[in-house]
Design a protein around this motif. Sequence first.
Motif, mmCIF file in Angstrom:
data_model
loop_
_atom_site.group_PDB
_atom_site.id
_atom_site.type_symbol
_atom_site.label_atom_id
_atom_site.label_comp_id
_atom_site.label_asym_id
_atom_site.label_seq_id
_atom_site.Cartn_x
_atom_site.Cartn_y
_atom_site.Cartn_z
ATOM 1 N N ARG A 167 0.801 -1.224 0.000
ATOM 2 C CA ARG A 167 0.000 0.000 0.000
ATOM 3 C C ARG A 167 0.836 1.276 0.000
ATOM 4 N N ASN A 168 2.170 1.151 -0.016
ATOM 5 C CA ASN A 168 2.975 2.361 -0.161
ATOM 6 C C ASN A 168 2.862 2.949 -1.567
ATOM 7 N N TYR A 173 -1.290 -0.335 -6.351
ATOM 8 C CA TYR A 173 -1.670 -1.517 -5.565
ATOM 9 C C TYR A 173 -3.156 -1.843 -5.747
ATOM 10 N N GLN A 174 -4.008 -0.833 -5.659
ATOM 11 C CA GLN A 174 -5.440 -1.082 -5.783
ATOM 12 C C GLN A 174 -5.803 -1.543 -7.186
ATOM 13 N N TYR A 179 -7.558 -6.032 -10.591
ATOM 14 C CA TYR A 179 -7.377 -6.843 -11.803
ATOM 15 C C TYR A 179 -7.088 -8.298 -11.449
ATOM 16 N N ALA A 180 -6.300 -8.512 -10.391
ATOM 17 C CA ALA A 180 -5.975 -9.873 -9.983
ATOM 18 C C ALA A 180 -7.219 -10.632 -9.549
ATOM 19 N N SER A 181 -8.075 -9.999 -8.775
ATOM 20 C CA SER A 181 -9.284 -10.682 -8.295
ATOM 21 C C SER A 181 -10.268 -10.947 -9.426
ATOM 22 N N GLU A 182 -10.265 -10.099 -10.442
ATOM 23 C CA GLU A 182 -11.208 -10.272 -11.554
ATOM 24 C C GLU A 182 -10.693 -11.259 -12.605
ATOM 25 N N LYS A 183 -9.410 -11.121 -12.969
ATOM 26 C CA LYS A 183 -8.901 -11.890 -14.104
ATOM 27 C C LYS A 183 -7.589 -12.633 -13.844
ATOM 28 N N LYS A 219 0.603 3.204 -14.628
ATOM 29 C CA LYS A 219 0.638 3.715 -13.247
ATOM 30 C C LYS A 219 1.916 3.309 -12.520
ATOM 31 N N GLY A 220 2.643 2.326 -13.057
ATOM 32 C CA GLY A 220 3.771 1.744 -12.349
ATOM 33 C C GLY A 220 5.109 2.196 -12.886
#
Length: 340
Positions: A167-168, A173-174, A179-183, A219-220
């Motif tokens: 979360r830094n 992170y969000q 994306y990880a939880s969806e796909k 974003k990264g």
Amino acid sequence: MSICSVCSGAETWGQIITWSETHQAWLNNYVDMSQGIPSYSTIRRLFMLIKPADFQLLLRGIVDSHHPVRKPEDHVAIDGKTLRGSHCHAKIVTAMQMVSAFSVENRLTLGEVKTNSKSNEITAIPVLLALLELEGATVSIDAIGCNDTVINAILAQDAHYIVGLKRNQPSLYQAVLNYASEKGNKINNLVSDSFDDGHGRCIRRRYFTFALPDSICAKGPAKLKTCVAVESIVSQQHSPKVNANWRYYITDHDASHPGLPGYVRKHWEIESYHWLLDVHLNDDNDKKYEENSAENFARMRRFLLNLVNSKPQKGKKESVRTRLKRISWDREALVELLFG
């Protein structure tokens, strides 16, 4: 005298003197001891005067002479460690941090840089990276390395990165989490599923690798391509409760790279290295407050562990503790360790 005595278990200036007095005749085979043993204050003053960078070059030269042909560095883990004993309330001295680069293939540290606070690791890591040759290697760092300064320093070496994501970096992170939880965390992205059973608990680790869309990569950090999601499922022998948690890592490798689970799992070998320093060499409790002396003594302990940890064993394998005991008891083993 100092290096030999520390390799034999000395932890203080006084113990260096005691060991040298006990072994003065043996030392005379290698060093002119006609002037006798220096005083406690002389040894302490010497370590305050030596420049740590020069001392590191000396110790690094000995290690390199023992390993003229090393395995090519494929995985280099970077992490910081606090020398808690170097903190002093009376003198308002903050505890020193040592940031180390650890070669997973060769099981030795490639270099260290000192910093005076945990937050300064972000500036210390690029300095450390500049000392190393990392072309083609993969550098793993925990979440403190998830910033442009560190990532750009890795890429400037033509190396790859895999860093923890927490979360830094809230927006990235969000976005990765959603994306990880969806796909991402789907069975078709599962690349490794392993069990680790021991010490009264069983851990199942599942590794998912998947490419991130351009909207998230923007974003990264530079060249971001892939996320590695790790699910750890832990059950205790005497508890009905089962705990599960997820950790996320980002990397510039393609999702198809076969080494991604290993880079995540083996990063913790540097934590094991730090544990050995504390348990066997009392690194955390060393009460030396003068900056140069504390750093130089810390470098000696790391030098010793490098030699012991990376030296090939003949015959029956021995623990690190036993190997340390052997060189403290057997002076011929000590000579072989130091001079090959």
